[in-house]
Design an enzyme around this catalytic site. Structure first.
Site, PDB file in Angstrom:
ATOM      1  N   GLY A   1     -41.171 -67.260 -47.763  1.00 40.35           N
ATOM      2  CA  GLY A   1     -39.857 -66.942 -47.218  1.00 40.35           C
ATOM      3  C   GLY A   1     -39.918 -66.413 -45.807  1.00 40.35           C
ATOM      4  O   GLY A   1     -38.976 -66.595 -45.028  1.00 40.35           O
TER       5      GLY A   1
ATOM      6  N   GLU B   1     -45.771 -71.593 -51.850  1.00 40.00           N
ATOM      7  CA  GLU B   1     -44.930 -71.427 -53.039  1.00 40.00           C
ATOM      8  C   GLU B   1     -45.444 -72.179 -54.264  1.00 40.00           C
ATOM      9  O   GLU B   1     -45.374 -71.670 -55.397  1.00 40.00           O
ATOM     10  CB  GLU B   1     -43.488 -71.866 -52.730  1.00 40.00           C
ATOM     11  CG  GLU B   1     -42.670 -70.856 -51.946  1.00 40.00           C
ATOM     12  CD  GLU B   1     -42.816 -70.978 -50.443  1.00 40.00           C
ATOM     13  OE1 GLU B   1     -42.005 -70.366 -49.720  1.00 40.00           O
ATOM     14  OE2 GLU B   1     -43.748 -71.683 -49.973  1.00 40.00           O
TER      15      GLU B   1
END
Length: 261
Positions: free
Chosen positions: A121, A144
């Site tokens: 993020g 991720e």
């Protein structure tokens, strides 16, 4: 004047005051520093709320936004402890993706000054900026899939636009992490500096933007991001506004007078 932020300004000493600091607050720019040292500036729900407050402020009164991270880290990613507890409804709510889309759509340019890790993020926050500059220690990637999720806050589509499909797939599907030099070669970042010089470089870039006509910059950004189907009509509409602007006459007159000398 350094402050914490939630929606607007939070009094120093509040629980959120250290999560997001104003390190430079001028009429033409706002420099915000992510400051969660215990978790390497990981992005949690409280920080998302604070950044939404900043967006509301900059939508109402457009200024250049500079984002950086404290402690030699831009942002290590989403807060994993918090992310582990999120479920289907949280994913569908687009907690981070809605914020990053809002940052990308801010009226004036956004500069991400990346020092150290920008992962997950944190990388997606940087991808939402108009400009990315880096320190020599920068490391940028999206791990991720190693955590059993996808990069759902912009990387899965923005990254291909920024670096091309082959490299984007290496990053997203095979865990490649880019060094500062690699990111520069791919034009993901436009400048690389020593860590001690990164803030000054961000300010120098902001100075170059601020030297332009602010209305022309705002309209150029808007037209640049308009869908292909909106062109050329949107270009003409924006230009029609600027052709009636006093700044156009003043700036062009100054240009012509300089040429006479």
């Amino acid at each position: 004047m350094p402050d914490g932020l939630v929606g607007g300004r939070t009094a120093p000493g509040s629980p959120e005051a250290s999560a997001l600091r104003r390190v430079d607050d001028r009429p033409d720019r706002l420099h915000l520093r992510l400051d969660r040292p215990a978790v390497r500036n990981a992005i949690d729900a409280a920080l998302v709320e604070q950044l939404h407050g900043v967006c509301a402020e900059l939508e109402a009164t457009p200024r250049i936004l500079i984002m950086s991270g404290a402690g030699g880290v831009f942002a290590s990613g989403a807060d994993i402890a918090e992310l582990r507890e999120r479920r289907r409804a949280d994913a569908l709510a687009g907690i981070n993706s809605r914020l990053f889309a809002r940052i990308a759509a801010l009226p004036m340019p956004v500069i991400a000054a990346i020092d150290g890790w920008a992962l997950g993020g944190g990388a997606e926050l940087a991808y939402a900026a108009d400009f990315r500059i880096a320190s020599t220690t920068a490391r940028i990637g999206n791990p991720e899939t190693s955590l059993g999720i996808i990069a759902a806050a912009g990387a899965s589509w923005r990254l291909a636009e920024l670096v091309g499909e082959p490299v984007a797939k290496e990053i997203l599907l095979a865990g490649r992490v880019l060094s500062a030099e690699e990111a520069l070669a791919l034009h993901l970042v436009t400048e690389v500096h020593d860590p001690a010089d990164l803030d000054a470089a961000a300010d120098a870039l902001a100075d170059r933007i601020a030297a332009q006509d602010a209305q022309a910059v705002r309209l150029t950004k808007s037209v640049f991001h308009a869908p292909r189907s909106a062109h050329p009509e949107v270009d003409g509409i924006a230009q029609s506004v600027l052709f009636e602007s006093p700044a156009k006459v003043e700036r062009m007159t100054a240009f012509l007078e300089r040429k006479k000398r």
